[in-house]
Design an enzyme around this catalytic site. Structure first.
Site, PDB file in Angstrom:
ATOM      1  CG  HIS A 161     -81.359 -18.324  63.378  1.00  0.00           C
ATOM      2  ND1 HIS A 161     -81.906 -18.453  62.133  1.00  0.00           N
ATOM      3  CD2 HIS A 161     -81.601 -17.046  63.755  1.00  0.00           C
ATOM      4  CE1 HIS A 161     -82.464 -17.322  61.764  1.00  0.00           C
ATOM      5  NE2 HIS A 161     -82.285 -16.434  62.729  1.00  0.00           N
ATOM      6  CB  SER A 220     -79.956 -13.738  55.568  1.00  0.00           C
ATOM      7  OG  SER A 220     -81.143 -12.981  55.686  1.00  0.00           O
TER       8      SER A 220
END
Ligand code: PAF
Length: 290
Positions: free
Chosen positions: A46, A194
Protein backbone atom coordinates in the site's frame (compact mmCIF):
# COMPACT_ATOMS: atom_id res chain seq x y z
CA UNK A 1 13.82 23.28 4.92
CA UNK A 2 12.94 20.77 2.17
CA UNK A 3 9.36 20.76 0.81
CA UNK A 4 8.99 17.09 1.86
CA UNK A 5 9.99 17.95 5.44
CA UNK A 6 7.56 20.86 5.51
CA UNK A 7 4.80 18.59 4.22
CA UNK A 8 5.37 16.05 6.98
CA UNK A 9 4.75 18.74 9.56
CA UNK A 10 1.27 19.52 8.21
CA UNK A 11 -1.31 17.48 10.07
CA UNK A 12 -3.17 14.89 8.01
CA UNK A 13 -6.83 15.89 7.63
CA UNK A 14 -9.43 13.24 8.40
CA UNK A 15 -12.86 12.97 6.88
CA UNK A 16 -15.56 10.42 7.53
CA UNK A 17 -18.53 12.13 5.89
CA UNK A 18 -19.04 12.70 2.19
CA UNK A 19 -19.66 16.38 2.87
CA UNK A 20 -16.35 16.91 4.67
CA UNK A 21 -14.42 14.94 2.05
CA UNK A 22 -16.01 16.95 -0.78
CA UNK A 23 -15.27 20.23 1.05
CA UNK A 24 -11.60 19.25 1.34
CA UNK A 25 -11.52 18.19 -2.34
CA UNK A 26 -12.97 21.59 -3.30
CA UNK A 27 -10.19 23.29 -1.35
CA UNK A 28 -7.68 21.42 -3.58
CA UNK A 29 -9.17 22.99 -6.73
CA UNK A 30 -6.47 23.89 -9.25
CA UNK A 31 -3.96 21.40 -7.83
CA UNK A 32 -3.41 17.73 -8.73
CA UNK A 33 -5.02 15.20 -6.41
CA UNK A 34 -3.84 11.59 -6.18
CA UNK A 35 -6.00 8.93 -4.59
CA UNK A 36 -5.17 5.52 -3.10
CA UNK A 37 -8.26 3.50 -2.11
CA UNK A 38 -7.54 0.77 0.46
CA UNK A 39 -9.27 -1.50 2.93
CA UNK A 40 -6.68 -0.67 5.62
CA UNK A 41 -4.16 -2.80 7.50
CA UNK A 42 -1.55 -1.05 5.43
CA UNK A 43 1.68 -2.77 4.43
CA UNK A 44 4.60 -1.84 2.20
CA UNK A 45 2.57 -2.68 -0.90
CA UNK A 46 0.00 0.00 0.00
CA UNK A 47 2.76 2.40 0.99
CA UNK A 48 4.39 2.02 -2.43
CA UNK A 49 1.10 3.26 -3.96
CA UNK A 50 1.05 6.14 -1.47
CA UNK A 51 4.68 7.04 -2.25
CA UNK A 52 3.96 7.08 -5.95
CA UNK A 53 0.98 9.37 -5.42
CA UNK A 54 3.01 11.68 -3.16
CA UNK A 55 5.73 11.99 -5.78
CA UNK A 56 3.25 12.50 -8.67
CA UNK A 57 0.58 14.79 -7.18
CA UNK A 58 0.25 17.99 -5.14
CA UNK A 59 -2.13 16.31 -2.70
CA UNK A 60 -2.68 12.68 -1.73
CA UNK A 61 -5.90 11.24 -0.34
CA UNK A 62 -6.03 7.68 1.04
CA UNK A 63 -9.29 5.94 1.90
CA UNK A 64 -9.77 3.10 4.33
CA UNK A 65 -13.06 1.32 3.84
CA UNK A 66 -13.70 -2.41 4.13
CA UNK A 67 -16.29 -2.68 1.41
CA UNK A 68 -18.95 -5.21 2.47
CA UNK A 69 -20.47 -5.66 -0.99
CA UNK A 70 -17.28 -7.12 -2.48
CA UNK A 71 -17.26 -10.00 0.02
CA UNK A 72 -19.28 -13.17 -0.57
CA UNK A 73 -21.44 -14.77 2.12
CA UNK A 74 -18.75 -17.17 3.38
CA UNK A 75 -15.77 -14.89 2.93
CA UNK A 76 -13.57 -13.09 5.44
CA UNK A 77 -15.43 -9.76 5.88
CA UNK A 78 -15.80 -10.29 9.64
CA UNK A 79 -12.17 -11.23 10.20
CA UNK A 80 -10.61 -8.78 7.74
CA UNK A 81 -7.59 -7.44 9.68
CA UNK A 82 -7.55 -3.85 10.88
CA UNK A 83 -5.20 -1.54 12.74
CA UNK A 84 -6.46 2.00 12.36
CA UNK A 85 -3.94 3.55 14.75
CA UNK A 86 -1.02 1.89 12.96
CA UNK A 87 -2.43 2.94 9.58
CA UNK A 88 -2.82 6.57 10.67
CA UNK A 89 0.75 6.63 11.94
CA UNK A 90 2.07 5.27 8.63
CA UNK A 91 0.03 7.69 6.53
CA UNK A 92 0.90 10.69 8.68
CA UNK A 93 4.61 10.01 8.64
CA UNK A 94 4.54 9.46 4.88
CA UNK A 95 3.02 12.94 4.46
CA UNK A 96 -0.47 12.00 3.24
CA UNK A 97 -2.80 15.01 3.14
CA UNK A 98 -6.16 13.38 3.82
CA UNK A 99 -7.50 10.13 5.22
CA UNK A 100 -11.06 9.42 4.12
CA UNK A 101 -12.58 6.81 6.37
CA UNK A 102 -16.31 6.62 5.71
CA UNK A 103 -18.82 4.61 7.72
CA UNK A 104 -20.73 1.83 5.98
CA UNK A 105 -23.96 3.84 6.02
CA UNK A 106 -22.18 6.79 4.39
CA UNK A 107 -21.27 4.67 1.38
CA UNK A 108 -24.39 2.49 1.37
CA UNK A 109 -27.23 4.48 2.87
CA UNK A 110 -30.65 2.88 3.24
CA UNK A 111 -32.24 2.50 -0.18
CA UNK A 112 -28.94 2.17 -2.08
CA UNK A 113 -29.72 0.55 -5.45
CA UNK A 114 -27.08 1.38 -8.06
CA UNK A 115 -24.21 -0.93 -9.00
CA UNK A 116 -21.44 -0.92 -11.63
CA UNK A 117 -20.97 -4.09 -13.68
CA UNK A 118 -17.94 -4.50 -15.93
CA UNK A 119 -18.52 -7.42 -18.32
CA UNK A 120 -16.29 -10.18 -19.75
CA UNK A 121 -12.98 -9.55 -17.96
CA UNK A 122 -14.83 -10.24 -14.71
CA UNK A 123 -15.85 -13.73 -15.88
CA UNK A 124 -12.41 -15.30 -15.43
CA UNK A 125 -9.84 -15.74 -12.65
CA UNK A 126 -11.15 -14.39 -9.31
CA UNK A 127 -14.51 -13.54 -10.90
CA UNK A 128 -15.30 -17.25 -11.26
CA UNK A 129 -15.04 -18.22 -7.62
CA UNK A 130 -15.99 -14.81 -6.19
CA UNK A 131 -18.95 -13.84 -8.40
CA UNK A 132 -19.92 -10.49 -6.79
CA UNK A 133 -16.37 -9.32 -6.17
CA UNK A 134 -15.82 -7.00 -9.11
CA UNK A 135 -19.33 -5.56 -9.11
CA UNK A 136 -18.63 -4.61 -5.49
CA UNK A 137 -15.17 -3.26 -6.29
CA UNK A 138 -16.26 -1.23 -9.34
CA UNK A 139 -19.24 0.21 -7.46
CA UNK A 140 -17.30 1.34 -4.40
CA UNK A 141 -14.36 2.61 -6.43
CA UNK A 142 -16.60 4.75 -8.65
CA UNK A 143 -18.35 6.12 -5.57
CA UNK A 144 -15.00 6.94 -3.94
CA UNK A 145 -13.79 8.59 -7.17
CA UNK A 146 -16.94 10.75 -7.21
CA UNK A 147 -16.46 11.82 -3.61
CA UNK A 148 -12.68 12.40 -3.67
CA UNK A 149 -12.54 13.65 -7.29
CA UNK A 150 -8.88 12.77 -8.00
CA UNK A 151 -7.07 13.23 -11.31
CA UNK A 152 -4.70 10.35 -10.54
CA UNK A 153 -5.43 7.00 -8.89
CA UNK A 154 -2.96 4.31 -7.86
CA UNK A 155 -3.59 0.56 -7.86
CA UNK A 156 -1.24 -2.38 -7.31
CA UNK A 157 -0.52 -5.01 -9.93
CA UNK A 158 -0.90 -7.70 -7.29
CA UNK A 159 -4.66 -7.41 -7.94
CA UNK A 160 -4.10 -7.59 -11.70
CA UNK A 161 -7.72 -8.34 -12.57
CA UNK A 162 -8.98 -5.57 -10.29
CA UNK A 163 -6.70 -3.14 -12.10
CA UNK A 164 -8.05 -4.32 -15.46
CA UNK A 165 -11.61 -3.78 -14.18
CA UNK A 166 -10.84 -0.25 -12.95
CA UNK A 167 -9.07 0.68 -16.20
CA UNK A 168 -12.02 -0.62 -18.21
CA UNK A 169 -14.53 1.26 -16.07
CA UNK A 170 -12.52 4.51 -16.30
CA UNK A 171 -12.35 4.15 -20.10
CA UNK A 172 -15.96 3.07 -20.65
CA UNK A 173 -17.48 5.71 -18.36
CA UNK A 174 -15.25 8.53 -19.68
CA UNK A 175 -13.80 9.37 -16.30
CA UNK A 176 -11.09 12.05 -16.44
CA UNK A 177 -8.73 10.03 -14.30
CA UNK A 178 -5.26 8.57 -14.95
CA UNK A 179 -4.92 5.06 -13.56
CA UNK A 180 -1.35 4.36 -12.41
CA UNK A 181 -0.18 0.74 -12.16
CA UNK A 182 2.24 0.06 -9.32
CA UNK A 183 4.32 -3.17 -9.26
CA UNK A 184 3.60 -5.91 -6.74
CA UNK A 185 5.71 -5.77 -3.57
CA UNK A 186 7.10 -8.99 -2.05
CA UNK A 187 8.39 -9.96 1.38
CA UNK A 188 12.15 -10.75 1.33
CA UNK A 189 11.34 -14.49 0.96
CA UNK A 190 9.11 -13.86 -2.06
CA UNK A 191 5.61 -13.96 -0.53
CA UNK A 192 3.42 -11.31 -2.16
CA UNK A 193 2.47 -8.69 0.44
CA UNK A 194 -1.17 -8.85 1.46
CA UNK A 195 -3.20 -7.78 4.48
CA UNK A 196 -4.53 -11.34 4.47
CA UNK A 197 -1.06 -12.75 5.26
CA UNK A 198 -1.76 -11.75 8.87
CA UNK A 199 -4.33 -14.53 9.18
CA UNK A 200 -1.80 -17.24 8.21
CA UNK A 201 -0.37 -19.49 10.92
CA UNK A 202 3.45 -19.80 10.91
CA UNK A 203 3.11 -23.18 9.19
CA UNK A 204 0.69 -21.91 6.55
CA UNK A 205 2.87 -18.88 5.90
CA UNK A 206 5.72 -21.24 5.08
CA UNK A 207 3.46 -23.25 2.77
CA UNK A 208 2.32 -20.02 1.10
CA UNK A 209 5.83 -19.57 -0.31
CA UNK A 210 4.94 -22.29 -2.83
CA UNK A 211 2.82 -19.71 -4.71
CA UNK A 212 5.68 -17.37 -5.61
CA UNK A 213 8.03 -20.31 -6.06
CA UNK A 214 5.68 -21.98 -8.53
CA UNK A 215 5.62 -18.71 -10.51
CA UNK A 216 9.43 -18.59 -10.46
CA UNK A 217 9.55 -22.23 -11.65
CA UNK A 218 7.16 -21.45 -14.50
CA UNK A 219 9.24 -18.43 -15.53
CA UNK A 220 12.36 -20.59 -15.55
CA UNK A 221 10.66 -23.30 -17.63
CA UNK A 222 9.55 -20.65 -20.13
CA UNK A 223 13.12 -19.29 -20.28
CA UNK A 224 14.26 -22.83 -21.07
CA UNK A 225 11.75 -23.15 -23.90
CA UNK A 226 8.53 -24.67 -22.51
CA UNK A 227 5.56 -22.97 -24.15
CA UNK A 228 2.59 -25.31 -23.51
CA UNK A 229 0.32 -23.70 -20.92
CA UNK A 230 -1.06 -27.08 -19.83
CA UNK A 231 2.44 -28.34 -19.01
CA UNK A 232 3.32 -25.19 -17.10
CA UNK A 233 0.05 -25.29 -15.16
CA UNK A 234 0.57 -28.93 -14.24
CA UNK A 235 4.05 -28.33 -12.84
CA UNK A 236 2.80 -25.32 -10.86
CA UNK A 237 -0.02 -27.44 -9.51
CA UNK A 238 2.42 -30.21 -8.52
CA UNK A 239 4.67 -27.73 -6.77
CA UNK A 240 1.81 -26.20 -4.76
CA UNK A 241 0.01 -29.42 -3.84
CA UNK A 242 3.29 -30.95 -2.67
CA UNK A 243 2.38 -29.00 0.50
CA UNK A 244 -0.55 -30.44 2.44
CA UNK A 245 -3.86 -28.59 2.74
CA UNK A 246 -3.44 -26.38 -0.34
CA UNK A 247 -6.66 -25.84 -2.26
CA UNK A 248 -6.00 -24.40 -5.71
CA UNK A 249 -8.78 -22.09 -6.82
CA UNK A 250 -7.23 -21.39 -10.23
CA UNK A 251 -3.97 -21.26 -12.12
CA UNK A 252 -4.36 -19.11 -15.18
CA UNK A 253 -2.01 -18.50 -18.09
CA UNK A 254 -3.65 -15.77 -20.07
CA UNK A 255 -3.48 -12.63 -22.14
CA UNK A 256 -2.66 -9.79 -19.69
CA UNK A 257 -5.27 -7.47 -21.24
CA UNK A 258 -8.26 -9.63 -22.19
CA UNK A 259 -7.49 -12.21 -19.47
CA UNK A 260 -8.47 -14.93 -21.97
CA UNK A 261 -6.67 -18.24 -21.40
CA UNK A 262 -3.94 -19.07 -23.90
CA UNK A 263 -2.56 -22.46 -24.91
CA UNK A 264 0.96 -21.46 -25.95
CA UNK A 265 3.16 -18.84 -24.31
CA UNK A 266 4.42 -16.83 -27.26
CA UNK A 267 4.34 -13.14 -26.29
CA UNK A 268 3.62 -11.12 -23.16
CA UNK A 269 1.64 -13.38 -20.82
CA UNK A 270 0.10 -13.17 -17.37
CA UNK A 271 0.45 -16.13 -15.03
CA UNK A 272 -1.94 -15.72 -12.11
CA UNK A 273 -3.13 -17.98 -9.35
CA UNK A 274 -5.36 -18.11 -6.29
CA UNK A 275 -4.90 -20.69 -3.57
CA UNK A 276 -6.74 -21.29 -0.33
CA UNK A 277 -4.53 -22.13 2.65
CA UNK A 278 -6.51 -22.75 5.81
CA UNK A 279 -9.11 -19.99 5.91
CA UNK A 280 -7.01 -17.55 3.83
CA UNK A 281 -7.25 -17.20 0.09
CA UNK A 282 -4.07 -15.76 -1.43
CA UNK A 283 -3.41 -14.50 -4.93
CA UNK A 284 -0.17 -13.88 -6.80
CA UNK A 285 0.91 -13.28 -10.40
CA UNK A 286 3.77 -12.46 -12.70
CA UNK A 287 4.26 -11.30 -16.26
CA UNK A 288 6.44 -13.34 -18.59
CA UNK A 289 7.97 -12.48 -21.96
CA UNK A 290 7.52 -8.79 -21.12
O1 PAF B 1 -7.84 -3.57 -3.34
C1 PAF B 1 -8.55 -3.22 -2.38
O2 PAF B 1 -8.08 -3.01 -1.26
C2 PAF B 1 -10.04 -3.04 -2.61
O3 PAF B 1 -10.52 -3.96 -3.51
C3 PAF B 1 -10.43 -1.61 -3.00
C4 PAF B 1 -9.82 -1.20 -4.33
C5 PAF B 1 -9.98 -0.63 -1.92
C6 PAF B 1 -11.95 -1.51 -3.15
O4 PAF B 1 -12.61 -1.84 -1.98
Amino acid sequence: MMVAELKQQVLMQKASSTRTMKRISNSFHGTSVGFVPTMGYLHEGHMSLVKQSLSTCDHTVVSIFVNPIQFGANEDLDVYPHDLEGDIEKLESAGVDVLFQPHRETIYPKGFKTYVQVDEITDQLCGTSRPGLFKGVATVVLKLFNIVRPQHVFFGEKDWQQLAVIETMVRDLNLDISVHRVPLVREPDGLAMSSRNLNLSAEDRQKALSLSRSLEDAKEKIRQGTTAASQLKQSMKDRITAESGMQIDYISICDPISLQEIEEVKGRTLIALAVKIGSSRLIDNCIVKD
